[in-house]
Motif scaffolding. Structure first.
Motif, short mmCIF file in Angstrom:
data_model
loop_
_atom_site.label_atom_id
_atom_site.label_comp_id
_atom_site.label_asym_id
_atom_site.label_seq_id
_atom_site.Cartn_x
_atom_site.Cartn_y
_atom_site.Cartn_z
N ARG A 101 0.78 -1.13 -0.03
CA ARG A 101 -0.09 0.04 -0.17
C ARG A 101 0.99 1.51 0.10
O ARG A 101 2.07 1.22 0.42
N HIS A 102 0.37 2.36 -0.38
CA HIS A 102 0.97 3.53 -0.74
C HIS A 102 0.51 4.57 0.51
O HIS A 102 -0.75 4.77 0.67
N ALA A 103 1.43 5.17 0.99
CA ALA A 103 1.57 6.23 2.04
C ALA A 103 2.05 7.41 1.82
O ALA A 103 3.11 7.50 1.07
N PHE A 104 1.33 8.58 1.87
CA PHE A 104 1.59 9.97 1.60
C PHE A 104 1.81 10.70 3.06
O PHE A 104 0.73 10.68 3.63
N VAL A 105 2.87 11.38 3.38
CA VAL A 105 2.99 12.16 4.47
C VAL A 105 3.02 13.53 4.11
O VAL A 105 3.79 14.01 3.27
N ALA B 8 -3.15 7.72 -2.88
CA ALA B 8 -2.56 7.14 -1.46
C ALA B 8 -3.65 6.52 -0.88
O ALA B 8 -4.63 7.00 -0.79
N ASP B 9 -3.38 5.29 -0.25
CA ASP B 9 -4.11 4.66 0.20
C ASP B 9 -4.12 5.21 1.94
O ASP B 9 -5.30 5.23 2.50
N CYS C 262 -0.80 0.89 -5.26
CA CYS C 262 -1.64 1.30 -4.33
C CYS C 262 -3.04 0.55 -4.41
O CYS C 262 -3.01 -0.07 -5.47
N THR C 263 -3.91 0.73 -3.65
CA THR C 263 -5.04 -0.13 -3.72
C THR C 263 -6.23 0.31 -4.90
O THR C 263 -6.78 -0.56 -5.39
N ALA C 264 -6.07 1.52 -5.29
CA ALA C 264 -6.74 2.00 -6.56
C ALA C 264 -6.51 1.03 -7.91
O ALA C 264 -7.37 0.53 -8.58
N LEU C 265 -4.95 0.90 -8.00
CA LEU C 265 -4.69 0.05 -9.10
C LEU C 265 -4.84 -1.44 -8.79
O LEU C 265 -5.17 -2.08 -9.74
#
Length: 654
Positions: A3-7, A66-67, A205-208
Motif C-alpha cells: 500500500r501507498h502512504a503519503f506524509v 494514496a491509501d 496502491c489499492t486503486a490500481l
C-alpha cells in the motif's frame, strides 16, 4: 500488494508553540518512516516547500492515489492544512493525524478523530517513548480496512458525494508519480489473465490493485472461467465492500456458474444497500441476465427428441417474463444499451412463439426503438463486431432470409478472426435453434457463423495443465548437495511415473521455467508423452541460460538438452520482464516472481484442470513464489499435488 502512504508535514526545522525548534526531518526519519514501513506501506513525501496552498502536481496525485495520508498537525502549517483539505475532498477515508506533545499524555482529547500523539524531546522524537509511538502509529494505519468509513468530514457531511475515478484526474504530462502508474496501466491493457493477476499483486496502491482485479475477472469471464473470475471480484470486495461494479460482476459470475439463487440474492442485496444502483440500467440488465439463466436452466436438460424441451420452456413463463421486463427497463432507461433491448425483444418473441404470452406485448414499439439504437451504433462504429453481430441478431428476429444472410456476412467480415466472438454468436443461435424459432433463418445464420469459425484458428484449450517446480541441478561449488548428478535417473523416473499416473498425453499443457535439473527432466518427460510445452523465463533468455542452465555441473550437457526442448516448442518462451515489465522492487527475486506468474497462468486456464508436480526436499521459506507457497496454494485449491520428495529418492554414484 504494497500500500501507498503519503506524509504531509512541515519541512526542516521550525519553531514550536513554545518557541523551541522542532526538527521535522528527524521526526520523519526516526518516527514516521519506520512506523509506516512496519505497517507494510511504501512511503512518499514531497521534498520541496512552495508558497502556501500552491497546487503541486506530484502532491495532488499522491493525495488522490494514496491509501493512507498521514498529516502532522503539530504546527499550524498552511501547506499541511491545504493538503488535508484536498484529500478530504477527493477521498472519503484514509487520513490519520499525528501531533507532537511535550508531556506524557498519549490519548486524544474528545473529538480529536484519529489523532495520535507522539513525544518530543530536545526538538526530536523522545527516545524513551519512540518505540511505543512507532508501534501505535503502525498499528493504527494497519487497521485501515476496518477504519475506512467516515474519516472525511466533507464526505460525511455530503453523503451523496462520490470519489472521482483516479484515471480522470491524471495530468496531461506524466510526472514522477503518474509515469510508473501509467506504464503499469498500459501493460494491464494488453496482458493475459495470468499476467494481470501478477500485476495486481504488484500494484503500487489499492486503486490500481482493484483495477487489475476487475480486469482479470472480466478477462476470465470472457474465457468462461467464472470460478476463478469470482475469486477476483471477491478480492475487490475485501478491499472495498461497496464497490458496485465488482458486486455486479460477482452476481453475473454466480449466474453463469448456475448458482442462480445466490446471484439473485446478490442483486437484491446490492439494490437494498445501494439505492442509487437499484434503477441503474446496468443493474436492470444484470437482473435480466440472471432471470434468463434461471429460465434456460429449467428446461435446457429436457429430452429434446420428444419435444419436451419446448414444452418445458413454455411452462416456465415466470422467470421468462421477469427477464423480459428487466431487460426492457434497462433499455428504456438507456437506449444506447441495445444489447439489453435485443435480449428483451428476443425473449419477448420467443414467449409468443412458445404460446405462453398472456400479458400485453409491446414488441413492435420495442423493435422500432431497437432498430434506431442499433442503427445509430452502426453509423458510429461500422467495423465493430459487437455492433454488427447485434444488427445480425436483430435481422434474424425481424428480417427476411436474404437480409439475415447479408447481415451475418457483414458481421463475420469484421470479426477479425476473433474465435471467441464468433463462438459467442453461435451460442446465441443455439437458444433459437433449440426452441425451433424461425428455423430457416436460424439455419442460414448457423451456416455463415460455422463457416467463419472453420476459417478461424481456434484457441488452444488444454485438457489438463501440469505445473512444475523443482530443484536445479547442483552447481559445482554447492556446499550442501541438493540435486547431485547421482539423483538424476531416479528423479527422471519419478517424474515420468507421475505423469503416467495423471494420464498425461496429447492435448495437455506443461508449464515451467526450464532450468537445469528438475525443470528440464520434467520437460523431457512431457515431450516424450506429446504434451504441449510452455516455457516461462524469469530473465532474458541469455541471462537465464547463464544463471540457471550453464551454471550447473555438466552445464554444457544441460544446455544441449535445453536447446533440444527449445526447438520443439510450439511457441517461443515468454520472458517475464518483456511481458510484465521490470521488477516492482529493486530487491525482488525474479525467480519467485516467475513462480507466481506460472501459478497465476496455470490457474487462469481453469482451476479444475491444474495438477502441480514438484521435485522438492521440503525445505525453504513460505514466501510468495517459493515451492512451499506453490505447494500449499495448489493443495488448498485443488488437492491435485504430486510431491516427489528428493530425500526419498535413491542416489547413484556420480
Amino acid at each position: 500488494m504494497m500500500r501507498h502512504a503519503f506524509v504531509a508535514m512541515p519541512f526542516g526545522s521550525k519553531p514550536g508553540q513554545d518557541g523551541l525548534a522542532i526538527d521535522f526531518e528527524r521526526i520523519f526519519d526516526d518516527y514516521m518512516l519506520p512506523a509506516l514501513h512496519a505497517a507494510g506501506l511504501k512511503v512518499f513525501r514531497t521534498r520541496t516547500e512552495g508558497p502556501p496552498g500552491e497546487a503541486d502536481a506530484d502532491m495532488l496525485q499522491h493525495l488522490l492515489m494514496a491509501d493512507v495520508v498521514v498529516a502532522d498537525i503539530t504546527l499550524d502549517d498552511p501547506n499541511v492544512w491545504h493538503a488535508l483539505g484536498v484529500r478530504h475532498a477527493l477521498r472519503a477515508s484514509g487520513v490519520f493525524l499525528v501531533q507532537a506533545t511535550q508531556g506524557t499524555a498519549t490519548d486524544p482529547s474528545p473529538g480529536e478523530n484519529q489523532r495520535l500523539r507522539y513525544h518530543l524531546k530536545a526538538g526530536g522524537p523522545d527516545p524513551d517513548s519512540l518505540i511505543d509511538d512507532r508501534q501505535r502509529l503502525s498499528n493504527t494505519v494497519s487497521s485501515l480496512p476496518d477504519a475506512q468509513h467516515g474519516t472525511s468530514p466533507i464526505h460525511h457531511a455530503l453523503p451523496h458525494l462520490r470519489e472521482p475515478d483516479w484515471r480522470t484526474l491524471l495530468p496531461v504530462q506524466r510526472n514522477a508519480l503518474t509515469g510508473p502508474y501509467a506504464a503499469w496501466a498500459d501493460r494491464l491493457d494488453s496482458a493475459r489473465p495470468g499476467d494481470i493477476l501478477v500485476l495486481a499483486d504488484e500494484a503500487p496502491c489499492t486503486a490500481l490493485h482493484i483495477a487489475a482485479r476487475l480486469a482479470a475477472g472480466d478477462a476470465l469471464m470472457r474465457l468462461r472461467h467464472c470460478d476463478f473470475a469470482l475469486e477476483q471480484f471477491d478480492r475487490v470486495l475485501e478491499l472495498e465492500p461497496g464497490h458496485i461494479l465488482a458486486r455486479r460482476r460477482r452476481a453475473s459470475c454466480l449466474a453463469r456458474l448456475g448458482r442462480v439463487i445466490e446471484a439473485r440474492e446478490a442483486v437484491c442485496s446490492l439494490v437494498t444497500e445501494t439505492p442509487e444502483a437499484s434503477e441503474a440500467p446496468e443493474t436492470r440488465a444484470l437482473a435480466g441476465s440472471i432471470d434468463k439463466a434461471d429460465w434456460i436452466s429449467r428446461w435446457a436438460l429436457a429430452d429434446a427428441a420428444h419435444g419436451a424441451m419446448r414444452a418445458r420452456a413454455a411452462s416456465e413463463n415466470a422467470p421468462l417474463s421477469a427477464a423480459i421486463e428487466h431487460y426492457r427497463q434497462a433499455f428504456m432507461r438507456d437506449p444506447s444499451r441495445y444489447r439489453a433491448g435485443l435480449n428483451a425483444l428476443t425473449l419477448m418473441l420467443l414467449r409468443r412463439h412458445l404460446g405462453c404470452a398472456k400479458a400485453a406485448d409491446d414488441s413492435r414499439r420495442l423493435s422500432d426503438g431497437l432498430q434506431w439504437s442499433i442503427g445509430a451504433a452502426l453509423a458510429l462504429m461500422p467495423d465493430d463486431y459487437r455492433v454488427r453481430s447485434s444488427d445480425a441478431e436483430y435481422c434474424l428476429l425481424r428480417g427476411d432470409l436474404a437480409h439475415v444472410r447479408e447481415a451475418y456476412r457483414h458481421a463475420t467480415a469484421v470479426a477479425g478472426g476473433d474465435w471467441h466472438a464468433l463462438d459467442s454468436s453461435r451460442r446465441s443461435l443455439c437458444l433459437l435453434r433449440d426452441l425451433g424459432f424461425r428455423p430457416a433463418e436460424t439455419a442460414a445464420a448457423f451456416e455463415i457463423i460455422d463457416d467463419a469459425l472453420a476459417r478461424t484458428e481456434p484457441p488452444f484449450v488444454p485438457r489438463q495443465i501440469f505445473l512444475f517446480s523443482g530443484h536445479m541441478a547442483d552447481a559445482p561449488d554447492r556446499a550442501t548437495p541438493r540435486f547431485p548428478a547421482g539423483l538424476e535417473p531416479a528423479a527422471a523416473a519419478a517424474i515420468g511415473a507421475t505423469l503416467d499416473a495423471l494420464g498425461a498425453g496429447p492435448g495437455d499443457l506443461a508449464l515451467t521455467q526450464g532450468a537445469s535439473g528438475g525443470d528440464i527432466l520434467f520437460l523431457e518427460a512431457c515431450k516424450a508423452r506429446q504434451v504441449r510445452l510452455h516455457l516461462m523465463l524469469p530473465l532474458p533468455e541469455p541471462e537465464f541460460l547463464a544463471r540457471s542452465v550453464a551454471s550447473a555441473r555438466h552445464g554444457a550437457r544441460w544446455r544441449t538438452r535445453y536447446d533440444s526442448i527449445r526447438h520443439a516448442l510450439d511457441d517461443p518462451p515468454r520472458v517475464l520482464p518483456d511481458e510484465l515489465g521490470p521488477l516492482p522492487e529493486a530487491d525482488a527475486n525474479p525467480f519467485e516472481r516467475c513462480n507466481r506468474w506460472l501459478l497465476a497462468t496455470a490457474l487462469s486456464w481453469g482451476i479444475d484442470k491444474v495438477s502441480f508436480i514438484c521435485l522438492w526436499n521440503g525445505e525453504g521459506g513460505d514466501g510468495p513464489g517459493g515451492t512451499a507457497h506453490m505447494h500449499a496454494e495448489m493443495k488448498r485449491r485443488t488437492g491435485k499435488v504430486s510431491w516427489i520428495d528428493t530425500r526419498k529418492l535413491p542416489h547413484q554414484p556420480a
